[in-house]
Structures are given as structure tokens and as C-alpha cells.
Design a protein around this motif. Structure first.
Motif, PDB file in Angstrom:
ATOM      1  N   PRO A  81      29.406  48.345  30.454  1.00  0.00           N
ATOM      2  CA  PRO A  81      30.601  47.805  31.110  1.00  0.00           C
ATOM      3  C   PRO A  81      31.621  47.315  30.083  1.00  0.00           C
ATOM      4  O   PRO A  81      31.252  46.763  29.051  1.00  0.00           O
ATOM      5  N   VAL A  82      32.886  47.553  30.364  1.00  0.00           N
ATOM      6  CA  VAL A  82      33.967  47.111  29.491  1.00  0.00           C
ATOM      7  C   VAL A  82      34.260  45.645  29.779  1.00  0.00           C
ATOM      8  O   VAL A  82      34.452  45.274  30.953  1.00  0.00           O
ATOM      9  N   ASP A  86      27.498  47.988  39.412  1.00  0.00           N
ATOM     10  CA  ASP A  86      27.147  48.486  40.743  1.00  0.00           C
ATOM     11  C   ASP A  86      28.412  48.613  41.570  1.00  0.00           C
ATOM     12  O   ASP A  86      28.848  47.653  42.213  1.00  0.00           O
ATOM     13  N   GLY A  87      28.999  49.799  41.549  1.00  0.00           N
ATOM     14  CA  GLY A  87      30.233  50.045  42.288  1.00  0.00           C
ATOM     15  C   GLY A  87      30.068  49.982  43.791  1.00  0.00           C
ATOM     16  O   GLY A  87      31.055  49.964  44.522  1.00  0.00           O
ATOM     17  N   VAL A 104      43.766  47.795  37.086  1.00  0.00           N
ATOM     18  CA  VAL A 104      42.621  47.403  36.263  1.00  0.00           C
ATOM     19  C   VAL A 104      41.391  48.176  36.719  1.00  0.00           C
ATOM     20  O   VAL A 104      40.632  48.698  35.904  1.00  0.00           O
ATOM     21  N   ILE A 105      41.193  48.271  38.018  1.00  0.00           N
ATOM     22  CA  ILE A 105      40.137  49.120  38.576  1.00  0.00           C
ATOM     23  C   ILE A 105      40.803  50.455  38.883  1.00  0.00           C
ATOM     24  O   ILE A 105      41.647  50.556  39.770  1.00  0.00           O
ATOM     25  N   ILE A 150      33.889  38.307  36.200  1.00  0.00           N
ATOM     26  CA  ILE A 150      32.587  38.474  36.854  1.00  0.00           C
ATOM     27  C   ILE A 150      32.649  39.639  37.838  1.00  0.00           C
ATOM     28  O   ILE A 150      31.749  40.484  37.879  1.00  0.00           O
ATOM     29  N   LEU A 151      33.712  39.700  38.630  1.00  0.00           N
ATOM     30  CA  LEU A 151      33.861  40.807  39.580  1.00  0.00           C
ATOM     31  C   LEU A 151      33.871  42.153  38.867  1.00  0.00           C
ATOM     32  O   LEU A 151      33.201  43.097  39.296  1.00  0.00           O
ATOM     33  N   LEU A 152      34.633  42.241  37.788  1.00  0.00           N
ATOM     34  CA  LEU A 152      34.712  43.501  37.042  1.00  0.00           C
ATOM     35  C   LEU A 152      33.361  43.887  36.460  1.00  0.00           C
ATOM     36  O   LEU A 152      32.962  45.054  36.522  1.00  0.00           O
ATOM     37  N   ASP A 153      32.647  42.913  35.915  1.00  0.00           N
ATOM     38  CA  ASP A 153      31.326  43.203  35.359  1.00  0.00           C
ATOM     39  C   ASP A 153      30.387  43.711  36.446  1.00  0.00           C
ATOM     40  O   ASP A 153      29.711  44.731  36.278  1.00  0.00           O
TER      41      ASP A 153
END
Length: 165
Positions: free
Chosen positions: A160-161, A35-36, A66-67, A27-30
Motif C-alpha cells: 500500500p502507498v 481490501d478494496g 486520490v482514489i 487509515i481509510l486509504l491503507d
């Protein structure tokens, strides 16, 4: 690819196994990809964590690689580069090294991917006009054989990946 190929950091088929991600990480990655600039409070609300807990998870994802970074998506046309094209380039031998160095002086080239098949490279370019694209193709032809396709429309961009299984 031959002697000009080097690791590109992303999408290069690296065998390093990805870190274990749970649903909150996903969820955080999405959210961050969409929205960075999302605050830790917003991120925490999205996945049921406090802001400090969300911040810690984001730091962990950054430390694990990952980020890889943050940036803004821009409207190319509003920046004077409305024409997008893909250029396939067949390069061999020493020309790889020369091209790699020359790309720093080609701001119209947005991405360069080493690929399988007859064409060793695919470049994504954004130019102000057909004339600028023509000049860029002439420059690139000094490194190898080119073929290009102009983008007429884009149906999907910057999706988004989602993490693999």
C-alpha cells in the motif's frame, strides 16, 4: 523522454499539490488498498467514524482523484502466466507512437513506464512460458533495442502507498 512521452496519470511527476489528508483519511486509504471490498461499516470502525461518515470521506477521496479506482489482485500463475519479466526498451522518434498503439494488442504487457536513463521504457510482462516471452521480445525489438530480466522471486508486491509528508 522525447516526442513519444505523454502524461501517464500516476507517478509522472505532476506538480499538482495533493489534498490535505488527516489521520482518518490515511487509515481509510491503507484499509482500502489492503481490501478494496471493505464495507463502510468496517472502514468506519477502523478510523472511529460512522459508516455514513466513512462513505462520505471515501467519496471525497474519489472526487479528489486520490482514489483512482478499484480492482482485484490476481495470481498470475493460476491464470496461466507464471513467468514475470521486466523488459527495458530503447525507443526513439516515431516508434513511440507505433509502440503505444501496439501495446493494446499485447496482453502480456502489464505495465509500461517511461523512465530516465538510456532505456526510455520499462515494461512489466507476464507470460505463459519462455517461448512466449521470446516471441514478445521479438515483437518488441521491431520498436527498438530490448534487454530483459526474468523475475526469479518476489519479496514485496503491491505494498500500500502511504501518503507523503
Amino acid at each position: 523522454m522525447d516526442d513519444g512521452a505523454q502524461d501517464r496519470g500516476r507517478g509522472d511527476g505532476a506538480t499538482e499539490s495533493p489534498p490535505a489528508l488527516d489521520e482518518r483519511d490515511r487509515i481509510l486509504l491503507d484499509r482500502l488498498q489492503r481490501d478494496g471490498r471493505a464495507s463502510y461499516a468496517e472502514l468506519g470502525r477502523a478510523c472511529g467514524l460512522s459508516a455514513p461518515a466513512a462513505a462520505e470521506r471515501v467519496r471525497r477521496l474519489e472526487a479528489a482523484g486520490v482514489i483512482a479506482g478499484y480492482g482485484a489482485r490476481v495470481d498470475r500463475a493460476r491464470l496461466g502466466r507464471p513467468l514475470t519479466a521486466f523488459v527495458r526498451l530503447r525507443v526513439s522518434g516515431e516508434a513511440y507512437k507505433r509502440l503505444r498503439a501496439a501495446l493494446d494488442d499485447m496482453p502480456a504487457v502489464l505495465a509500461c513506464h517511461g523512465v530516465t536513463g538510456e532505456d526510455g521504457l520499462i515494461l512489466e510482462v507476464a507470460t505463459a512460458s519462455i517461448a512466449e516471452l521470446d516471441g514478445l521480445l521479438s515483437d518488441l525489438a521491431t520498436y527498438g533495442q530490448t534487454a530483459s530480466s526474468i523475475v526469479l522471486s518476489t519479496w514485496l508486491d503491491a505494498r500500500p502507498v502511504t501518503p507523503g509528508p
